[in-house]
Design a protein around this motif. Structure first.
Motif, PDB file in Angstrom:
ATOM      1  N   ARG A  63      -2.243 -10.682  -7.738  1.00 31.79           N
ATOM      2  CA  ARG A  63      -0.921 -10.518  -7.142  1.00 31.79           C
ATOM      3  C   ARG A  63      -0.305  -9.161  -7.472  1.00 31.79           C
TER       4      ARG A  63
ATOM      5  N   ASP B 199       5.518  -3.658 -11.840  1.00 32.75           N
ATOM      6  CA  ASP B 199       4.673  -2.749 -11.063  1.00 32.75           C
ATOM      7  C   ASP B 199       3.647  -2.160 -12.022  1.00 32.75           C
TER       8      ASP B 199
ATOM      9  N   THR C 283       1.166  -0.380 -11.453  1.00 29.65           N
ATOM     10  CA  THR C 283       0.720   0.979 -11.141  1.00 29.65           C
ATOM     11  C   THR C 283       1.503   2.014 -11.939  1.00 29.65           C
TER      12      THR C 283
ATOM     13  N   ASP D 272      -1.902  -6.146  -8.845  1.00 32.02           N
ATOM     14  CA  ASP D 272      -2.646  -4.890  -8.821  1.00 32.02           C
ATOM     15  C   ASP D 272      -3.137  -4.595  -7.408  1.00 32.02           C
ATOM     16  N   PRO D 273      -2.499  -3.642  -6.707  1.00 32.08           N
ATOM     17  CA  PRO D 273      -2.895  -3.355  -5.320  1.00 32.08           C
ATOM     18  C   PRO D 273      -4.257  -2.695  -5.207  1.00 32.08           C
ATOM     19  N   SER D 274      -4.822  -2.234  -6.325  1.00 35.74           N
ATOM     20  CA  SER D 274      -6.133  -1.594  -6.252  1.00 35.74           C
ATOM     21  C   SER D 274      -7.241  -2.615  -6.031  1.00 35.74           C
TER      22      SER D 274
ATOM     23  N   TRP E 254      -9.321  -4.840 -10.643  1.00 37.84           N
ATOM     24  CA  TRP E 254      -7.952  -4.792 -11.146  1.00 37.84           C
ATOM     25  C   TRP E 254      -7.804  -3.902 -12.394  1.00 37.84           C
TER      26      TRP E 254
END
Length: 289
Positions: free
Chosen positions: A213, A181, A183, A215-217, A221
């Motif tokens: 895959r 993760d 984050t 980094d949800p931001s 990235w």
């Protein structure tokens, strides 16, 4: 399963970053072509064709010299599509196979002759290999000289896998750092656990790859870059990099491969780090024979 999916960008940008001479895209795949190399009946996704011509055109467009082609799960343990791509690369590709643990020594030798230099164990829940771990250990003891084991898993099962990995008698490469993760940042619990794994034995390599895959931001990235750059800096001789093209199961994102290449100087900011990440380390793992 009837709908075929496209998971790659149709017109990737030209990277601003220029890789050094001899740079290797050390994690990519081919899909089919299906008419020649049918997909496994057990495949969890059915992609459109993404064959050798497309891969090598992308390699040249992005500024790389070589590829390491990792057997895609949609082809199961039939490595014919990957072997075909290696054979058509004019010596510019090596591969990682997926095998039935019952594979014979003669079949392993044939894979070696075809350019394979490792086998991959997939423990991702949605694509999980079903063979008992002791069967994986048995085949890892029979690999040709110079081969390694590639392992793909998610961060939440790292501790569960530690005894298994400790028992593998050949070098190990961890795909996408075991999907931490990002984050949590560079000092988060997932990254600390991964560093503990790297510190447990000196022959574990990793791929600081797949910001799309992890980094949800989203692109560019930034959280990935912040979390991963310290890992590359601290383990410079143990990292290799790849695009992950054609990005299996990423059909809802379609990352721009040019932007992925432009991540390289953000995680490996010096020429020395880039040379190790893109040239020296993959050459040692895949072309040392």
């Amino acid at each position: 399963m009837t709908d075929r999916i496209t998971s790659w960008h149709s017109n990737p940008s030209k990277p601003k970053y220029t890789p050094p001479p001899g740079a290797v895209d050390a994690h990519c795949h081919v899909f089919g072509p299906m008419a020649q190399f049918p997909f496994s009946p057990k495949a969890k996704y059915l992609p459109e064709d993404a064959g050798p011509e497309m891969l090598f055109a992308l390699r040249d467009h992005l500024g790389f010299a070589k590829n390491v082609i990792v057997q895609a799960s949609c082809h199961g343990t039939d490595n014919s599509a990957t072997l075909n791509a290696i054979a058509r690369s004019n010596g510019k590709a090596r591969g990682v196979a997926v095998v039935d643990p019952a594979i014979s020594d003669e079949e392993l030798a044939a894979l070696h002759d075809g350019g394979m230099r490792g086998i991959r164990f997939n423990f991702l829940k949605r694509l999980v290999d079903n063979a008992p771990k002791d069967k994986f250990l048995e085949v890892s003891r029979r690999l040709p000289a110079g081969w390694h084991v590639v392992i793909y898993f998610e961060a939440d099962i790292l501790e569960e896998l530690r005894p298994f990995m400790d028992a593998i008698p050949v070098p190990i490469v961890i795909d996408h750092m075991g999907r931490p993760d990002v984050t949590q940042g560079p000092d988060g619990p997932d990254m600390k656990a991964f560093r503990a794994l790297l510190d447990s034995r000196p022959d574990i390599h990793f791929k600081p790859t797949c910001p799309d895959r992890l980094d949800p931001s989203g692109d560019p990235w930034n959280q990935f870059a912040e979390a991963v750059a310290p890992l590359v800096a601290d383990y410079p001789d143990r990292c290799i990099w790849g695009t992950d093209w054609p990005h299996p199961n990423q059909q809802s994102i379609l990352p721009d491969d040019g932007h992925l290449v432009d991540m390289i100087p953000r995680i490996a900011p010096t020429a020395e780090l880039q040379q190790k990440l893109l040239v020296a380390n993959p050459e040692q793992l895949y072309w040392s024979d």
